[in-house]
Design a protein around this motif. Structure first.
Motif, PDB file in Angstrom:
ATOM      1  N   THR B  23     -45.185 -10.231  -9.667  1.00  0.00           N
ATOM      2  CA  THR B  23     -44.385 -10.976  -8.687  1.00  0.00           C
ATOM      3  C   THR B  23     -44.767 -12.450  -8.702  1.00  0.00           C
ATOM      4  N   ALA B  24     -46.073 -12.717  -8.753  1.00  0.00           N
ATOM      5  CA  ALA B  24     -46.526 -14.117  -8.741  1.00  0.00           C
ATOM      6  C   ALA B  24     -46.033 -14.858  -9.982  1.00  0.00           C
ATOM      7  N   LEU B  25     -46.101 -14.176 -11.134  1.00  0.00           N
ATOM      8  CA  LEU B  25     -45.651 -14.836 -12.371  1.00  0.00           C
ATOM      9  C   LEU B  25     -44.131 -15.035 -12.348  1.00  0.00           C
ATOM     10  N   LEU B  26     -43.410 -14.031 -11.842  1.00  0.00           N
ATOM     11  CA  LEU B  26     -41.953 -14.176 -11.769  1.00  0.00           C
ATOM     12  C   LEU B  26     -41.579 -15.310 -10.811  1.00  0.00           C
ATOM     13  N   ALA B  27     -42.304 -15.407  -9.698  1.00  0.00           N
ATOM     14  CA  ALA B  27     -42.048 -16.500  -8.742  1.00  0.00           C
ATOM     15  C   ALA B  27     -42.285 -17.847  -9.415  1.00  0.00           C
ATOM     16  N   GLU B  28     -43.348 -17.919 -10.206  1.00  0.00           N
ATOM     17  CA  GLU B  28     -43.661 -19.168 -10.915  1.00  0.00           C
ATOM     18  C   GLU B  28     -42.582 -19.476 -11.942  1.00  0.00           C
ATOM     19  N   ARG B  29     -42.091 -18.414 -12.619  1.00  0.00           N
ATOM     20  CA  ARG B  29     -41.035 -18.596 -13.636  1.00  0.00           C
ATOM     21  C   ARG B  29     -39.738 -19.086 -12.981  1.00  0.00           C
ATOM     22  N   ILE B  30     -39.411 -18.498 -11.820  1.00  0.00           N
ATOM     23  CA  ILE B  30     -38.188 -18.894 -11.106  1.00  0.00           C
ATOM     24  C   ILE B  30     -38.294 -20.357 -10.685  1.00  0.00           C
ATOM     25  N   ALA B  31     -39.460 -20.719 -10.154  1.00  0.00           N
ATOM     26  CA  ALA B  31     -39.655 -22.113  -9.701  1.00  0.00           C
ATOM     27  C   ALA B  31     -39.538 -23.072 -10.886  1.00  0.00           C
ATOM     28  N   ARG B  32     -40.109 -22.688 -12.020  1.00  0.00           N
ATOM     29  CA  ARG B  32     -40.060 -23.550 -13.196  1.00  0.00           C
ATOM     30  C   ARG B  32     -38.632 -23.618 -13.751  1.00  0.00           C
ATOM     31  N   TYR B  33     -37.964 -22.468 -13.743  1.00  0.00           N
ATOM     32  CA  TYR B  33     -36.611 -22.419 -14.294  1.00  0.00           C
ATOM     33  C   TYR B  33     -35.640 -23.274 -13.478  1.00  0.00           C
TER      34      TYR B  33
END
Lengths: 160, 295
Positions: B23-33
């Motif tokens: 979840t943390a990595l996906l949240a980071e990916r969404i923020a970066r995307y």
């Protein structure tokens, strides 16, 4: 990843939301607007519902603080209808976010909604009942209420 | 109501990741995307981002040597996978250059269209966010297709490897022989979306089976009958051995030395054997006519 882990993750997210909303309350209190305990829970649950209904995923920070920040200084937003208005605006926000195909940033969309809200003396129906196109056009061209209304009568095909 | 997001997609990787880490990595990916422009993304985008995460983590796991250990935190392994995807992309680009430079003596529309479309993969491939995707149109059918288990740059690498193998094989034949063969085998080979390696490989195997010159691609009447006799031997093991030997001889005569090229031709020979044995056992007249076309 079992059901218990999922509910734990949800609980962590709720706690994060609570912290965000506490900070929002401190900011909006300047304008006489605060969310009660029950209101915070309701807003948190409504956010989860709205995200699921509109098929969106929001894992990091929530848009709620930006939405509250964008509307809390509106002269038409009163404490009595604060919670209800916030719930409606939140749902409309995710709806329009999908409609715009990710072409508008959160801030741009909130600003467009806010202009519409103020232009119609604090009517959430005016925000919800319009199309994204009319919402953005009104913001871009700065149309006054009557012109905007006329356009909506002909253009509101994709109304919410 | 939309279906819930499958965060468990990463459970397919060998190490089962914790929900918090994913979840943390996906949240980071969404923020970066979204580059901070949006706190949320549509479910489809989230699924694609999750797919990219799973692909890169698996790529790191499959990779032979990496400075990042297999038990490192998920985020580190993910970025190691992204780096690996970029490295493989560079290698695939070299292979594409080779494919453009060394073409078979005879090509068709499908071949040229795909060759023209392949560079768009390198223009649009996004190793950081959607490494599992293949952002270009690949129409030309290979004789031995890429496994469905491959995706992203791994698919492209394998496709180009097979493409180069087929092209190298075809370059061993004179243009006139190939044109004559294709016209007999396909008719309108130029405009049909057909593979160019298959007829040449089959003809070469039939030639090799009967000790006819492989480069000629045309076994004589008696030689063709001998080839069919060997393929349709009562004992399938004998037939299998015969086609393997024929594939080996064809490779030697054509100087196609790589082990992959040999395996590729052997597999094609095996497919031909299975098809011919079935055909001649069933007495399919149409197939006999078809085979006669490459005599």
């Amino acid at each position: 990843m079992d059901r218990q882990s999922n509910s734990e993750a949800l609980s962590v997210r709720e706690q994060k939301m609570r912290i965000e909303l506490d900070a929002c309350n401190a900011r909006s209190a300047i304008f006489g607007l605060t969310l009660s305990e029950r209101g915070m829970r309701e807003v948190t649950h409504q956010r989860e519902r709205a995200l699921a209904d509109h098929g969106r995923v929001e894992l990091g920070r929530s848009v709620l603080p930006a939405l509250i920040e964008g509307f809390c200084d509106s002269p038409f937003l009163l404490q009595e209808e604060y919670e209800g208005t916030l719930l409606e605006l939140l749902d409309a926000f995710y709806y329009f976010k999908n409609e715009c195909g990710e072409q508008l940033t959160d801030d741009e969309l909130i600003a467009a909604m806010r202009e519409r809200y103020d232009a119609y003396d604090g009517s959430t129906d005016a925000v919800i009942g319009t199309s994204l196109e009319a919402l953005c056009r009104a913001r871009r061209l700065g149309l006054d209420d009557e012109e905007d209304l006329e356009e909506d009568e002909t253009d509101d095909v994709g109304a919410h | 109501m939309s279906e819930p997001i499958e965060i468990a997609a990463l459970e397919g990787t060998e190490s089962c990741e914790s929900l918090d880490a994913v979840t943390a990595l996906l949240a980071e990916r969404i923020a970066r995307y979204t580059m901070g422009d949006s706190t949320s993304v549509p479910l489809d985008t989230a699924k694609r981002l999750l797919g990219g995460m799973a692909f890169c983590v698996q790529l790191h796991l499959n990779g032979a040597a990496s400075a990042v250990p297999k038990d490192a935190p998920l985020k580190e392994r993910f970025f190691a996978g992204v780096a690996e995807a970029r490295r493989l992309t560079r290698r695939a680009k070299l292979m594409l250059n080779e494919a453009q430079r060394w073409q078979p003596p005879v090509v068709n529309t499908g071949f040229l269209d795909t060759l023209a479309a392949l560079p768009s993969f390198f223009k649009w491939y996004n190793a950081e966010f959607f490494a599992q995707e293949i952002p270009c149109s690949i129409d030309y059918p290979l004789c031995q297709p890429v496994s469905d288990s491959f995706s992203g740059v791994e698919y492209m690498l394998d496709y180009l490897k097979r493409w180069l193998t087929e092209s190298a094989f075809l370059r061993a034949f004179p243009r006139e022989s190939l044109v004559e063969l294709y016209e007999q085998y396909y008719g309108d080979y130029e405009d049909l979306l057909v593979n160019l390696y298959l007829p040449a490989a089959e003809a070469a195997i039939l030639c090799a089976l009967s000790n006819a010159p492989v480069r000629a691609l045309r076994p004589g009447e008696g030689q063709h009958a001998e080839s069919i006799r060997l393929i349709c031997a009562p004992d399938e093991a004998d037939a299998r051995n015969a086609v393997f030997m024929a594939a080996k001889r064809a490779c030697e005569e054509l100087c196609s030395g790589s082990a992959f090229a040999r395996d590729y031709l052997e597999q094609t020979a095996l497919d031909l054997m299975v098809r011919l044995r079935a055909t001649y056992t069933a007495g399919d007249v149409r197939e006999r006519i078809h085979i006669a076309g490459i005599e």
